[in-house]
Design a protein around this motif. Structure first.
Motif, PDB file in Angstrom:
ATOM      1  N   GLN A   1       0.826  -1.209   0.000  1.00  0.00           N
ATOM      2  CA  GLN A   1       0.000   0.000   0.000  1.00  0.00           C
ATOM      3  C   GLN A   1       0.861   1.260   0.000  1.00  0.00           C
ATOM      4  O   GLN A   1       0.579   2.208  -0.736  1.00  0.00           O
ATOM      5  CB  GLN A   1      -0.916   0.016   1.227  1.00  0.00           C
ATOM      6  CG  GLN A   1      -2.048  -0.967   1.166  1.00  0.00           C
ATOM      7  CD  GLN A   1      -2.862  -0.951   2.437  1.00  0.00           C
ATOM      8  OE1 GLN A   1      -2.592  -0.179   3.354  1.00  0.00           O
ATOM      9  NE2 GLN A   1      -3.863  -1.802   2.496  1.00  0.00           N
ATOM     10  N   VAL A   2       1.877   1.260   0.829  1.00  0.00           N
ATOM     11  CA  VAL A   2       2.773   2.433   0.883  1.00  0.00           C
ATOM     12  C   VAL A   2       3.462   2.613  -0.458  1.00  0.00           C
ATOM     13  O   VAL A   2       3.588   3.733  -0.965  1.00  0.00           O
ATOM     14  CB  VAL A   2       3.790   2.280   2.042  1.00  0.00           C
ATOM     15  CG1 VAL A   2       4.862   3.351   1.961  1.00  0.00           C
ATOM     16  CG2 VAL A   2       3.067   2.331   3.380  1.00  0.00           C
ATOM     17  N   TRP A   3       3.905   1.524  -1.062  1.00  0.00           N
ATOM     18  CA  TRP A   3       4.578   1.598  -2.361  1.00  0.00           C
ATOM     19  C   TRP A   3       3.643   2.162  -3.432  1.00  0.00           C
ATOM     20  O   TRP A   3       4.048   2.997  -4.248  1.00  0.00           O
ATOM     21  CB  TRP A   3       5.094   0.218  -2.760  1.00  0.00           C
ATOM     22  CG  TRP A   3       5.717   0.203  -4.117  1.00  0.00           C
ATOM     23  CD1 TRP A   3       6.929   0.720  -4.469  1.00  0.00           C
ATOM     24  CD2 TRP A   3       5.143  -0.334  -5.309  1.00  0.00           C
ATOM     25  NE1 TRP A   3       7.150   0.528  -5.814  1.00  0.00           N
ATOM     26  CE2 TRP A   3       6.065  -0.123  -6.347  1.00  0.00           C
ATOM     27  CE3 TRP A   3       3.950  -0.977  -5.594  1.00  0.00           C
ATOM     28  CZ2 TRP A   3       5.817  -0.529  -7.645  1.00  0.00           C
ATOM     29  CZ3 TRP A   3       3.714  -1.387  -6.884  1.00  0.00           C
ATOM     30  CH2 TRP A   3       4.638  -1.154  -7.903  1.00  0.00           C
ATOM     31  N   ILE A   4       2.384   1.712  -3.428  1.00  0.00           N
ATOM     32  CA  ILE A   4       1.416   2.198  -4.416  1.00  0.00           C
ATOM     33  C   ILE A   4       1.194   3.704  -4.253  1.00  0.00           C
ATOM     34  O   ILE A   4       1.170   4.455  -5.245  1.00  0.00           O
ATOM     35  CB  ILE A   4       0.074   1.443  -4.263  1.00  0.00           C
ATOM     36  CG1 ILE A   4       0.206   0.007  -4.760  1.00  0.00           C
ATOM     37  CG2 ILE A   4      -1.066   2.136  -4.994  1.00  0.00           C
ATOM     38  CD1 ILE A   4       0.409  -0.126  -6.249  1.00  0.00           C
ATOM     39  N   VAL A   5       1.040   4.168  -3.016  1.00  0.00           N
ATOM     40  CA  VAL A   5       0.800   5.588  -2.790  1.00  0.00           C
ATOM     41  C   VAL A   5       2.045   6.395  -3.144  1.00  0.00           C
ATOM     42  O   VAL A   5       1.957   7.466  -3.756  1.00  0.00           O
ATOM     43  CB  VAL A   5       0.368   5.841  -1.326  1.00  0.00           C
ATOM     44  CG1 VAL A   5       0.333   7.324  -1.012  1.00  0.00           C
ATOM     45  CG2 VAL A   5      -1.002   5.222  -1.079  1.00  0.00           C
ATOM     46  N   ARG A   6       3.219   5.900  -2.783  1.00  0.00           N
ATOM     47  CA  ARG A   6       4.455   6.648  -3.075  1.00  0.00           C
ATOM     48  C   ARG A   6       4.758   6.687  -4.571  1.00  0.00           C
ATOM     49  O   ARG A   6       5.415   7.619  -5.040  1.00  0.00           O
ATOM     50  CB  ARG A   6       5.640   6.028  -2.338  1.00  0.00           C
ATOM     51  CG  ARG A   6       5.472   5.973  -0.853  1.00  0.00           C
ATOM     52  CD  ARG A   6       6.218   6.905  -0.042  1.00  0.00           C
ATOM     53  NE  ARG A   6       7.558   7.185  -0.473  1.00  0.00           N
ATOM     54  CZ  ARG A   6       8.168   8.314  -0.162  1.00  0.00           C
ATOM     55  NH1 ARG A   6       7.564   9.195   0.570  1.00  0.00           N
ATOM     56  NH2 ARG A   6       9.380   8.546  -0.558  1.00  0.00           N
ATOM     57  N   SER A   7       4.312   5.688  -5.321  1.00  0.00           N
ATOM     58  CA  SER A   7       4.616   5.673  -6.755  1.00  0.00           C
ATOM     59  C   SER A   7       3.669   6.565  -7.558  1.00  0.00           C
ATOM     60  O   SER A   7       3.918   6.800  -8.740  1.00  0.00           O
ATOM     61  CB  SER A   7       4.550   4.241  -7.288  1.00  0.00           C
ATOM     62  OG  SER A   7       3.227   3.742  -7.218  1.00  0.00           O
ATOM     63  N   ARG A   8       2.614   7.071  -6.938  1.00  0.00           N
ATOM     64  CA  ARG A   8       1.716   8.002  -7.629  1.00  0.00           C
ATOM     65  C   ARG A   8       2.392   9.360  -7.781  1.00  0.00           C
ATOM     66  O   ARG A   8       3.209   9.745  -6.956  1.00  0.00           O
ATOM     67  CB  ARG A   8       0.439   8.224  -6.812  1.00  0.00           C
ATOM     68  CG  ARG A   8      -0.491   7.076  -6.821  1.00  0.00           C
ATOM     69  CD  ARG A   8      -1.690   7.381  -5.948  1.00  0.00           C
ATOM     70  NE  ARG A   8      -2.760   6.474  -6.292  1.00  0.00           N
ATOM     71  CZ  ARG A   8      -4.026   6.816  -6.354  1.00  0.00           C
ATOM     72  NH1 ARG A   8      -4.396   8.034  -6.045  1.00  0.00           N
ATOM     73  NH2 ARG A   8      -4.933   5.945  -6.693  1.00  0.00           N
ATOM     74  N   PRO A   9       2.012  10.083  -8.802  1.00  0.00           N
ATOM     75  CA  PRO A   9       2.512  11.460  -8.897  1.00  0.00           C
ATOM     76  C   PRO A   9       1.987  12.287  -7.719  1.00  0.00           C
ATOM     77  O   PRO A   9       0.899  12.012  -7.202  1.00  0.00           O
ATOM     78  CB  PRO A   9       1.916  11.969 -10.211  1.00  0.00           C
ATOM     79  CG  PRO A   9       1.469  10.775 -10.956  1.00  0.00           C
ATOM     80  CD  PRO A   9       1.220   9.706  -9.962  1.00  0.00           C
ATOM     81  N   PRO A  10       2.739  13.274  -7.284  1.00  0.00           N
ATOM     82  CA  PRO A  10       2.316  14.070  -6.123  1.00  0.00           C
ATOM     83  C   PRO A  10       0.931  14.699  -6.277  1.00  0.00           C
ATOM     84  O   PRO A  10       0.224  14.876  -5.291  1.00  0.00           O
ATOM     85  CB  PRO A  10       3.393  15.147  -6.009  1.00  0.00           C
ATOM     86  CG  PRO A  10       4.584  14.560  -6.669  1.00  0.00           C
ATOM     87  CD  PRO A  10       4.059  13.668  -7.755  1.00  0.00           C
TER      88      PRO A  10
ATOM     89  N   VAL B   1      -6.597   9.819  -0.225  1.00  0.00           N
ATOM     90  CA  VAL B   1      -5.665   8.709  -0.382  1.00  0.00           C
ATOM     91  C   VAL B   1      -4.748   8.623   0.835  1.00  0.00           C
ATOM     92  O   VAL B   1      -4.508   7.532   1.377  1.00  0.00           O
ATOM     93  CB  VAL B   1      -4.845   8.862  -1.682  1.00  0.00           C
ATOM     94  CG1 VAL B   1      -3.719   7.858  -1.746  1.00  0.00           C
ATOM     95  CG2 VAL B   1      -5.744   8.729  -2.890  1.00  0.00           C
ATOM     96  N   LYS B   2      -4.264   9.769   1.282  1.00  0.00           N
ATOM     97  CA  LYS B   2      -3.393   9.777   2.463  1.00  0.00           C
ATOM     98  C   LYS B   2      -4.148   9.371   3.719  1.00  0.00           C
ATOM     99  O   LYS B   2      -3.596   8.674   4.581  1.00  0.00           O
ATOM    100  CB  LYS B   2      -2.773  11.163   2.644  1.00  0.00           C
ATOM    101  CG  LYS B   2      -1.782  11.518   1.564  1.00  0.00           C
ATOM    102  CD  LYS B   2      -1.262  12.924   1.739  1.00  0.00           C
ATOM    103  CE  LYS B   2      -0.359  13.329   0.591  1.00  0.00           C
ATOM    104  NZ  LYS B   2       0.094  14.715   0.710  1.00  0.00           N
ATOM    105  N   ALA B   3      -5.409   9.759   3.831  1.00  0.00           N
ATOM    106  CA  ALA B   3      -6.217   9.385   4.996  1.00  0.00           C
ATOM    107  C   ALA B   3      -6.474   7.878   5.026  1.00  0.00           C
ATOM    108  O   ALA B   3      -6.402   7.238   6.083  1.00  0.00           O
ATOM    109  CB  ALA B   3      -7.532  10.147   4.988  1.00  0.00           C
ATOM    110  N   ILE B   4      -6.766   7.300   3.864  1.00  0.00           N
ATOM    111  CA  ILE B   4      -6.985   5.850   3.794  1.00  0.00           C
ATOM    112  C   ILE B   4      -5.702   5.120   4.157  1.00  0.00           C
ATOM    113  O   ILE B   4      -5.725   4.125   4.901  1.00  0.00           O
ATOM    114  CB  ILE B   4      -7.484   5.454   2.399  1.00  0.00           C
ATOM    115  CG1 ILE B   4      -8.901   5.982   2.190  1.00  0.00           C
ATOM    116  CG2 ILE B   4      -7.440   3.948   2.202  1.00  0.00           C
ATOM    117  CD1 ILE B   4      -9.403   5.860   0.771  1.00  0.00           C
ATOM    118  N   LEU B   5      -4.564   5.580   3.649  1.00  0.00           N
ATOM    119  CA  LEU B   5      -3.291   4.950   3.981  1.00  0.00           C
ATOM    120  C   LEU B   5      -2.992   5.077   5.476  1.00  0.00           C
ATOM    121  O   LEU B   5      -2.556   4.111   6.112  1.00  0.00           O
ATOM    122  CB  LEU B   5      -2.157   5.566   3.162  1.00  0.00           C
ATOM    123  CG  LEU B   5      -0.767   4.985   3.420  1.00  0.00           C
ATOM    124  CD1 LEU B   5      -0.719   3.512   3.050  1.00  0.00           C
ATOM    125  CD2 LEU B   5       0.283   5.767   2.655  1.00  0.00           C
ATOM    126  N   ALA B   6      -3.234   6.244   6.038  1.00  0.00           N
ATOM    127  CA  ALA B   6      -2.993   6.441   7.472  1.00  0.00           C
ATOM    128  C   ALA B   6      -3.890   5.532   8.313  1.00  0.00           C
ATOM    129  O   ALA B   6      -3.444   4.945   9.300  1.00  0.00           O
ATOM    130  CB  ALA B   6      -3.209   7.901   7.847  1.00  0.00           C
TER     131      ALA B   6
END
Length: 82
Positions: A40-49, A56-61
């Motif tokens: 999950q962290v990899w998927i979010v980090r690989s997205r463009p800023p 997306v950040k809230a779901i990851l958190a």
């Protein structure tokens, strides 16, 4: 009268056997939780800023928090009942 009692005992034995197997599989569940979290962290980090929205950040958190709570609870329970 004795039939339901024996059926209840059989069900209890079946549930006990399932719990024993679930206990033996705990390391597998732990590994899968950590691997899923890393993915999950990899998927979010690989997205463009620009695509890393607040949602997306809230779901990851929330996912990270839930995993930390579950892993922490697993560690506490394993220490408590050993």
């Amino acid at each position: 009268m004795i039939g339901p009692v024996l059926a209840g005992l059989g069900l209890f034995s079946f549930l006990s056997a399932c719990l024993i197997w679930l206990e033996r599989l705990q390391p597998l569940f732990f590994t899968m939780a950590v691997a899923g979290l890393v993915y999950q962290v990899w998927i979010v980090r690989s997205r463009p800023p620009t695509m890393r929205t607040f949602g997306v950040k809230a779901i990851l958190a929330a996912s990270v928090l839930m995993n930390v709570l579950m892993i922490g609870g697993w560690i506490v329970l394993s220490i408590r009942y050993r």
